[in-house]
Motif scaffolding. Structure first.
Motif, mmCIF file in Angstrom:
data_model
loop_
_atom_site.group_PDB
_atom_site.id
_atom_site.type_symbol
_atom_site.label_atom_id
_atom_site.label_comp_id
_atom_site.label_asym_id
_atom_site.label_seq_id
_atom_site.Cartn_x
_atom_site.Cartn_y
_atom_site.Cartn_z
ATOM 1 N N ALA A 24 1.070 -1.306 -0.193
ATOM 2 C CA ALA A 24 0.090 -0.150 -0.331
ATOM 3 C C ALA A 24 1.179 1.674 -0.410
ATOM 4 C CB ALA A 24 -1.071 0.049 0.897
ATOM 5 N N GLU A 25 0.497 2.060 -0.478
ATOM 6 C CA GLU A 25 0.930 2.952 -0.760
ATOM 7 C C GLU A 25 0.043 4.497 -0.607
ATOM 8 O OE1 GLU A 25 2.843 4.820 -4.947
ATOM 9 O OE2 GLU A 25 2.942 2.539 -4.947
ATOM 10 N N ALA A 26 0.221 5.641 0.133
ATOM 11 C CA ALA A 26 -0.404 6.416 0.692
ATOM 12 C C ALA A 26 -1.497 6.388 -0.017
ATOM 13 C CB ALA A 26 0.374 7.683 1.103
ATOM 14 N N GLY A 27 -2.215 6.975 0.678
ATOM 15 C CA GLY A 27 -4.352 6.445 -0.324
ATOM 16 C C GLY A 27 -4.323 5.883 -1.167
ATOM 17 N N ASP A 28 -4.162 4.779 -1.103
ATOM 18 C CA ASP A 28 -4.114 3.825 -1.987
ATOM 19 C C ASP A 28 -6.120 2.957 -0.608
ATOM 20 O OD1 ASP A 28 -2.987 4.023 -3.819
ATOM 21 O OD2 ASP A 28 -1.506 1.752 -2.868
ATOM 22 N N MET A 29 -6.438 2.664 -1.669
ATOM 23 C CA MET A 29 -7.838 1.856 -0.618
ATOM 24 C C MET A 29 -7.573 0.668 -0.574
ATOM 25 S SD MET A 29 -9.712 4.658 -0.401
ATOM 26 C CE MET A 29 -11.303 3.916 0.006
ATOM 27 N N LEU A 30 -8.116 -0.169 0.505
ATOM 28 C CA LEU A 30 -8.159 -1.509 0.216
ATOM 29 C C LEU A 30 -9.631 -2.242 -0.314
ATOM 30 C CD1 LEU A 30 -6.575 -4.205 1.266
ATOM 31 C CD2 LEU A 30 -7.416 -3.845 4.213
ATOM 32 N N VAL A 31 -9.775 -2.543 -0.844
ATOM 33 C CA VAL A 31 -11.268 -3.385 -1.397
ATOM 34 C C VAL A 31 -10.847 -4.980 -0.919
ATOM 35 C CG1 VAL A 31 -12.362 -3.829 -3.600
ATOM 36 C CG2 VAL A 31 -10.983 -1.886 -3.642
ATOM 37 N N GLN A 32 -11.817 -5.071 -0.184
ATOM 38 C CA GLN A 32 -12.867 -6.646 -0.488
ATOM 39 C C GLN A 32 -14.024 -6.463 -0.988
ATOM 40 O OE1 GLN A 32 -14.385 -7.831 3.480
ATOM 41 N NE2 GLN A 32 -12.767 -8.674 3.362
ATOM 42 N N ASN A 33 -14.150 -7.865 -2.236
ATOM 43 C CA ASN A 33 -15.116 -8.066 -2.790
ATOM 44 C C ASN A 33 -15.629 -9.078 -2.177
ATOM 45 O OD1 ASN A 33 -13.560 -7.084 -5.003
ATOM 46 N ND2 ASN A 33 -13.848 -8.587 -6.054
ATOM 47 N N GLN A 34 -17.371 -9.144 -2.790
ATOM 48 C CA GLN A 34 -18.113 -9.621 -2.025
ATOM 49 C C GLN A 34 -18.117 -11.002 -1.909
ATOM 50 O OE1 GLN A 34 -18.543 -8.837 1.907
ATOM 51 N NE2 GLN A 34 -17.110 -7.566 0.741
ATOM 52 N N THR A 35 -17.071 -11.630 -3.026
ATOM 53 C CA THR A 35 -17.219 -13.534 -2.728
ATOM 54 C C THR A 35 -17.205 -14.318 -2.015
ATOM 55 O OG1 THR A 35 -15.566 -13.469 -3.461
ATOM 56 C CG2 THR A 35 -16.106 -12.481 -5.339
ATOM 57 N N SER A 36 -17.090 -15.239 -2.232
ATOM 58 C CA SER A 36 -17.058 -16.373 -0.773
ATOM 59 C C SER A 36 -15.502 -16.293 -0.497
ATOM 60 C CB SER A 36 -17.401 -18.092 -2.223
ATOM 61 O OG SER A 36 -16.562 -18.412 -3.303
ATOM 62 N N SER A 37 -14.884 -16.033 -1.617
ATOM 63 C CA SER A 37 -13.047 -15.478 -1.223
ATOM 64 C C SER A 37 -12.942 -14.724 -0.570
ATOM 65 C CB SER A 37 -12.227 -15.849 -2.257
ATOM 66 O OG SER A 37 -12.531 -16.324 -3.289
ATOM 67 N N GLU A 38 -13.709 -13.594 -0.615
ATOM 68 C CA GLU A 38 -13.727 -12.311 0.043
ATOM 69 C C GLU A 38 -12.551 -11.623 -0.713
ATOM 70 O OE1 GLU A 38 -14.735 -13.085 4.708
ATOM 71 O OE2 GLU A 38 -16.827 -12.143 3.675
ATOM 72 N N GLU A 39 -12.065 -11.630 -1.687
ATOM 73 C CA GLU A 39 -10.128 -11.707 -1.642
ATOM 74 C C GLU A 39 -10.212 -9.956 -1.433
ATOM 75 O OE1 GLU A 39 -12.280 -11.357 -6.080
ATOM 76 O OE2 GLU A 39 -12.823 -12.381 -4.187
ATOM 77 N N GLU A 40 -8.823 -9.725 -0.664
ATOM 78 C CA GLU A 40 -8.615 -8.360 -0.719
ATOM 79 C C GLU A 40 -7.406 -7.809 -1.852
ATOM 80 O OE1 GLU A 40 -9.373 -7.410 3.742
ATOM 81 O OE2 GLU A 40 -7.209 -8.489 3.368
ATOM 82 N N TYR A 41 -7.734 -6.336 -1.862
ATOM 83 C CA TYR A 41 -6.481 -5.695 -3.036
ATOM 84 C C TYR A 41 -6.424 -4.887 -2.749
ATOM 85 C CZ TYR A 41 -10.706 -5.482 -5.824
ATOM 86 O OH TYR A 41 -11.911 -5.455 -6.750
ATOM 87 N N LEU A 42 -5.676 -3.887 -3.496
ATOM 88 C CA LEU A 42 -5.443 -2.574 -3.537
ATOM 89 C C LEU A 42 -5.255 -1.825 -4.888
ATOM 90 C CD1 LEU A 42 -2.191 -1.960 -1.384
ATOM 91 C CD2 LEU A 42 -4.320 -1.805 -0.741
ATOM 92 N N VAL A 43 -5.779 -0.263 -4.875
ATOM 93 C CA VAL A 43 -6.533 0.335 -5.643
ATOM 94 C C VAL A 43 -6.351 1.554 -5.610
ATOM 95 C CG1 VAL A 43 -8.221 0.804 -7.142
ATOM 96 C CG2 VAL A 43 -8.241 -1.441 -6.315
ATOM 97 N N ARG A 44 -5.529 1.861 -6.379
ATOM 98 C CA ARG A 44 -4.889 3.915 -6.246
ATOM 99 C C ARG A 44 -5.923 4.343 -5.859
ATOM 100 N NH1 ARG A 44 -0.872 1.264 -5.191
ATOM 101 N NH2 ARG A 44 0.584 0.627 -6.359
ATOM 102 N N ALA A 45 -5.928 5.877 -5.298
ATOM 103 C CA ALA A 45 -6.795 6.536 -4.648
ATOM 104 C C ALA A 45 -7.754 6.628 -6.304
ATOM 105 C CB ALA A 45 -5.996 7.640 -4.230
ATOM 106 N N GLU A 46 -6.677 7.467 -7.401
ATOM 107 C CA GLU A 46 -7.957 7.727 -8.845
ATOM 108 C C GLU A 46 -8.186 6.842 -9.894
ATOM 109 O OE1 GLU A 46 -3.222 7.473 -9.184
ATOM 110 O OE2 GLU A 46 -4.119 8.122 -8.108
ATOM 111 N N THR A 47 -7.946 5.706 -9.326
ATOM 112 C CA THR A 47 -8.684 5.173 -9.675
ATOM 113 C C THR A 47 -9.992 4.818 -9.487
ATOM 114 O OG1 THR A 47 -6.475 3.548 -10.783
ATOM 115 C CG2 THR A 47 -9.068 2.204 -10.589
ATOM 116 N N PHE A 48 -9.769 3.980 -7.814
ATOM 117 C CA PHE A 48 -11.036 3.934 -7.313
ATOM 118 C C PHE A 48 -12.151 5.026 -7.643
ATOM 119 C CE2 PHE A 48 -12.965 4.002 -3.790
ATOM 120 C CZ PHE A 48 -13.590 2.792 -2.958
ATOM 121 N N GLU A 49 -11.895 6.398 -7.303
ATOM 122 C CA GLU A 49 -12.642 7.496 -7.478
ATOM 123 C C GLU A 49 -13.557 7.635 -8.802
ATOM 124 O OE1 GLU A 49 -10.748 11.094 -6.702
ATOM 125 O OE2 GLU A 49 -9.715 10.833 -4.951
ATOM 126 N N LEU A 50 -12.626 6.774 -9.708
ATOM 127 C CA LEU A 50 -13.200 6.706 -10.806
ATOM 128 C C LEU A 50 -14.453 5.446 -11.036
ATOM 129 C CD1 LEU A 50 -10.256 7.511 -13.675
ATOM 130 C CD2 LEU A 50 -11.704 8.990 -12.828
#
Length: 164
Positions: free
Chosen positions: A56-82
């Protein structure tokens, strides 16, 4: 594995295939997300094991998908907003978001593996400079801008996306 393909090699090989055999998809499931702690290492686990890791870098968002795996990943702030729109605050910094974007998905075939003289999987560099494997039946995904390519495991793809 013969060698790890770069993002550039993956895009130059697969974008023409996306034109022919790709479909537009929309993420249909809501996600949970919160600001990531800079420096934290996030391991993305799907139903078939660890998919990738990212720091993670400053501003990144930690995302948790609502799947059976509940996989987590990072999304850059500017991408997340879009890509996401907040629906509800969940407390402890978490919120529920609705996906807004469209992307293009392509199901990897045996012929794709054979092209690279691979039998089991392709190994490639992620946009965040880690390695990722894609197997027959998994989906390769590109945003509409077609500036990056990554894998979504088959089980999680089918739980998360629908054709538009």
């Amino acid at each position: 594995i013969t060698h790890m393909l770069t993002q550039k090699e993956m895009l130059s090989h697969f974008l023409p295939l996306f034109e022919k055999g790709g479909k537009k998809y929309r993420k249909m499931s809501l996600i949970k997300a919160k600001k990531a702690v800079p420096g934290s290492i996030i391991l993305t686990r799907t139903s078939d094991g660890i998919e990738t890791k990212n720091t993670a870098e400053a501003g990144d968002m930690l995302v948790q998908n609502q799947t059976s795996s509940e996989e987590e990943y990072l999304v850059r702030a500017e991408t997340f907003e879009l890509k996401y729109q907040m629906v509800d605050s969940l407390g402890n910094g978490w919120a529920c978001y609705k996906p807004t974007g469209i992307m293009i998905g392509y199901e990897l075939s045996e012929a794709d593996l054979m092209f690279f003289q691979e039998t089991d999987r392709l190994e490639f560099e992620t946009p965040w400079k880690d390695s990722m494997s894609v197997r027959k039946g998994d989906f390769l995904v590109v945003p509409v801008a077609q500036n990056e390519i990554y894998r979504v495991a088959r089980k999680e793809f089918l739980e998360t996306y629908q054709a538009v």
